[in-house]
Structures are given as structure tokens and as C-alpha cells.
Scaffold this motif. Structure first.
Motif, short mmCIF file in Angstrom:
data_model
loop_
_atom_site.label_atom_id
_atom_site.label_comp_id
_atom_site.label_asym_id
_atom_site.label_seq_id
_atom_site.Cartn_x
_atom_site.Cartn_y
_atom_site.Cartn_z
N TYR A 7 109.34 -50.62 31.93
CA TYR A 7 110.50 -51.78 32.15
C TYR A 7 109.97 -52.55 33.18
O TYR A 7 110.10 -53.74 33.25
N ARG A 8 109.16 -51.89 34.12
CA ARG A 8 108.42 -52.86 35.29
C ARG A 8 107.59 -53.84 34.68
O ARG A 8 107.42 -54.81 35.13
N GLN A 9 106.82 -53.14 33.64
CA GLN A 9 105.82 -54.18 32.92
C GLN A 9 106.51 -55.47 32.53
O GLN A 9 106.18 -56.60 32.86
N THR A 26 115.35 -47.57 41.81
CA THR A 26 115.69 -48.86 40.69
C THR A 26 115.83 -50.17 41.11
O THR A 26 116.23 -51.02 40.55
N THR A 45 109.95 -45.07 33.71
CA THR A 45 110.10 -46.73 33.92
C THR A 45 109.20 -47.56 33.94
O THR A 45 109.22 -48.97 34.13
N LEU A 72 106.96 -56.39 37.45
CA LEU A 72 106.90 -55.68 38.84
C LEU A 72 105.76 -54.85 39.05
O LEU A 72 105.30 -54.29 38.15
N SER A 117 103.73 -51.39 40.39
CA SER A 117 104.10 -49.86 40.15
C SER A 117 104.68 -49.61 41.66
O SER A 117 104.39 -50.35 42.67
N PRO A 118 106.10 -48.77 41.57
CA PRO A 118 106.80 -48.82 42.66
C PRO A 118 106.26 -47.72 43.73
O PRO A 118 105.48 -46.81 43.54
N ASP A 128 114.30 -52.22 42.56
CA ASP A 128 113.41 -53.55 42.28
C ASP A 128 113.77 -54.15 40.81
O ASP A 128 113.72 -55.26 40.54
N MET A 129 113.90 -52.94 39.85
CA MET A 129 114.41 -53.31 38.55
C MET A 129 115.54 -54.50 38.51
O MET A 129 115.58 -55.31 37.81
#
Length: 350
Positions: free
Chosen positions: A99-101, A308, A96, A105, A107-108, A310-311
Motif C-alpha cells: 500500500y505504501r508503495q 496508518t 502494508t 510513501l 517505509s514508516p 501516513d497512508m
């Protein structure tokens, strides 16, 4: 169109219509939608799974400020999992990262607990004393069943197979929601890691009517008056409808979710584990399509749901449907964009 004469639970609740507006946790089942559905003679239902005890009590108090009609609260039966191994989490982070980039966001971080405290949620339900308490993902433990009965709260379990319906009946529930494969949102399968039995609503009803001696609530792909008449005729005592209400003015459905729902009457849906680690039916989008191709990057439920979040939040904030869990059933047709009360009236016109 009225409820069959043997639907004792629904008669006891004093409902005008044998309809539950489905509990849709995560936003759509707003205070306004629950209160409006109940005030219109159906049973509004709070999807409380992602709310802590205080939030559940606050929600119920707000519903009661708007209507004195009965409403229900729904929770997820908990299924604890071990802490996620570092290598497994690393695969999920890698799967993921892009997607976070894109969503800007960080790193989780993922730590247990992965879900709300069910016992605290349930204690809140006992204090609130809703007209019904419904649940998915298994059986309510025996001590909880006894507590609910002592409080006079009817119980509604959810089944995707005849065996699950029988187990619920044996456990002491008052009614069973039969969730066909067509239903939007999370599949109520007891075992989170099991294959989906994929039984359609009509077949599930046919298997359970006359065998399960409890009021049966039909759920899955029900969108129209004709759909309601058909399942009541087939032996259901009530229906549960969610997708049909997602575009109502009172629904808490986010703007990008609404846009995707209303884009076309031919919503392309399928089931996926991508968002939560459990099978759930939603409209196909980028995240679903790409993550389903890399199952090694999907964590077990409920860890994946927390992972997921946060996304999904960032996707909503940016107005993008690409990373949202766009839960929707298979029913086709234009969605009603007026009030829930008007839709309920339209569904039950003789």
C-alpha cells in the motif's frame, strides 16, 4: 419536539433541541460545524483527541468567535501500551508495504508516544471551560473528575454496556452516552483488546433506563426525526448524531470521504481494527477488507492509529477512498448536503 422534563443537564445548557452533533475527530468536526450546530440550538462538539493542547485552545477560540452558544469538547481516555516489539512492527510494515508503495510513501518509522498528552489536553479543557467535557474509552481518573467539577464543567462518559454505564455513574459523571453497536466511528468499549459486546442501541437503552439514574444520551444509527422520537420515547433524554451531519456544507469531511458517503444510500458498514487497532465502524473499503484478513499485521491501539496516519493522509491527497477510515453508522438514506442548521430544523419539525 422538545426535551423530556427530566433532562436537567440539557435544560441547564439552554439547548433548543436535545441533540449533540457528535464529536468526529480527524476532520469532520470542523470549527464551522461545531459553531453552526451550537448556534442552531443543538450542542456542537469538538473531537479533540488528535489535537494537542494549543490546537484545542485555538479551535475553541475560533468557535467562540462565531457563536456564544454552548459547545462541548471530547477526548480519548489514554491507555498506555508497551513499546512495540521489533518483530511485531516488522509484520505490520510487511503487511502494508504494498500500500505504501502504491501511495508513494517511504517505509514508516514508528516511535512512542503513540497519542497526544492527555493531561496537557485536559488542562486546556479546564482553561477553556466548555459547556461540557465528554470522553470515550473508559473512566476519567478521580482527580480529573474533581478538577472538572471544581471548574463547573459537566462530564459526559460513553458506555457500550450496562456495566460500563454503571461504572461511569459511580465515577461521578453528569450524563452517559449509550453507544449502540450501530454507531459510526470508534466503539467506546473500555478495554481496547476486548471482544465487542455488539449490543444494539434499543437493547442498551432498555437495559439502562431505570437502572442508571443519570440523563442518558442515545447514539447509534439515528438518522431521522422518527429515530429521534423513538429513542426519546424509550427513555433517552437526548440524542447524539454524527453520520447524518457528515455531508453538511460545514463539515470538514474530505472530498474522497464525501464521495464515498454519497455514492449510495445503502452504505455497507462494519467494524474493524484495521485503521487504529480499536474496533470502529466504517464503510467497507479495500484497506479494511484486506487488512482484516491479516490480523497479525495490525498493531494495538493507539500505535496502529499512528502507524496508518501516513497512508490515510496520502489517500486523501490523491483523492482515493481506498485507504481512508470512512467512519459511518448503519443508518440508511440520503445524507443531507445543505447547512447543519437546516438539517437540525428538519429533524425537529413537529
Amino acid at each position: 419536539m422538545s426535551a423530556p422534563s427530566d433532562s436537567n443537564l440539557f435544560r441547564k445548557l439552554g439547548l433548543k433541541h436535545p441533540l449533540i452533533v457528535a464529536p468526529m475527530a480527524g476532520g469532520p468536526s470542523s470549527v464551522d460545524l461545531v459553531a453552526s450546530a451550537s448556534a442552531a440550538g443543538a450542542l456542537g462538539a469538538m473531537g479533540g483527541a488528535y489535537s494537542n493542547a494549543a490546537a484545542i485552545e485555538a479551535f475553541a477560540a475560533q468557535v467562540r468567535q462565531r457563536t456564544d452558544r454552548p459547545f462541548s469538547i471530547n477526548l480519548f481516555i489514554p491507555h498506555s501500551i508497551p513499546d512495540i516489539a521489533a518483530d511485531r512492527l516488522a509484520r505490520a510494515v510487511e503487511a502494508t508495504a504494498r500500500y505504501r508503495q502504491e501511495l508513494e510513501l517511504p517505509s514508516p518509522r514508528l516511535e512512542a508516544p503513540y497519542e497526544e498528552d492527555f493531561d496537557a489536553q485536559f488542562e486546556a479543557v479546564l482553561r477553556i471551560k466548555p459547556a461540557c467535557f465528554s470522553f470515550v474509552f473508559g473512566l476519567l481518573p478521580g482527580d480529573h473528575v474533581r478538577e472538572a467539577k471544581k471548574a463547573g464543567i459537566p462530564l459526559i462518559g460513553t458506555a457500550t454496556t450496562l456495566d460500563e454505564a454503571r461504572a461511569l455513574e459511580d465515577s461521578g459523571v453528569d450524563a452517559v452516552t449509550l453507544q449502540g453497536f450501530e454507531a459510526g466511528g470508534h466503539r467506546g468499549i473500555f478495554d481496547a483488546s476486548a471482544a465487542d459486546p455488539k449490543i444494539g442501541l434499543r437493547d442498551l437503552l432498555a437495559q439502562c433506563v431505570g437502572t442508571v439514574r443519570l440523563p442518558l444520551i442515545a447514539a447509534g444509527g439515528i438518522m431521522t426525526s422518527a429515530d429521534i422520537r423513538a429513542v426519546l420515547k424509550a427513555g433517552a433524554q437526548a440524542v447524539q448524531m454524527g453520520t447524518a451531519f457528515l455531508a453538511c456544507t460545514e463539515a470538514g469531511t474530505s472530498a474522497p470521504y464525501r464521495r464515498k458517503l454519497l455514492e449510495t444510500a445503502e452504505r455497507r458498514t462494519r467494524t474493524t481494527r484495521a485503521f487504529s487497532g480499536r474496533f470502529a465502524r466504517g464503510i467497507e473499503n479495500r484497506f479494511m477488507n484486506e487488512m482484516d484478513g491479516k490480523p497479525e499485521g495490525i498493531l494495538p491501539f493507539p500505535a496502529q492509529n499512528k502507524f496508518t496516519r501516513d497512508m490515510r493522509g496520502a489517500s486523501t491527497a490523491k483523492g482515493l477512498p481506498d485507504f481512508l477510515s470512512l467512519w459511518s453508522g448503519t443508518g440508511r438514506g440520503e445524507l443531507w448536503q445543505g447547512s447543519a442548521a437546516t438539517l437540525i430544523d428538519r429533524l425537529f419539525v413537529e
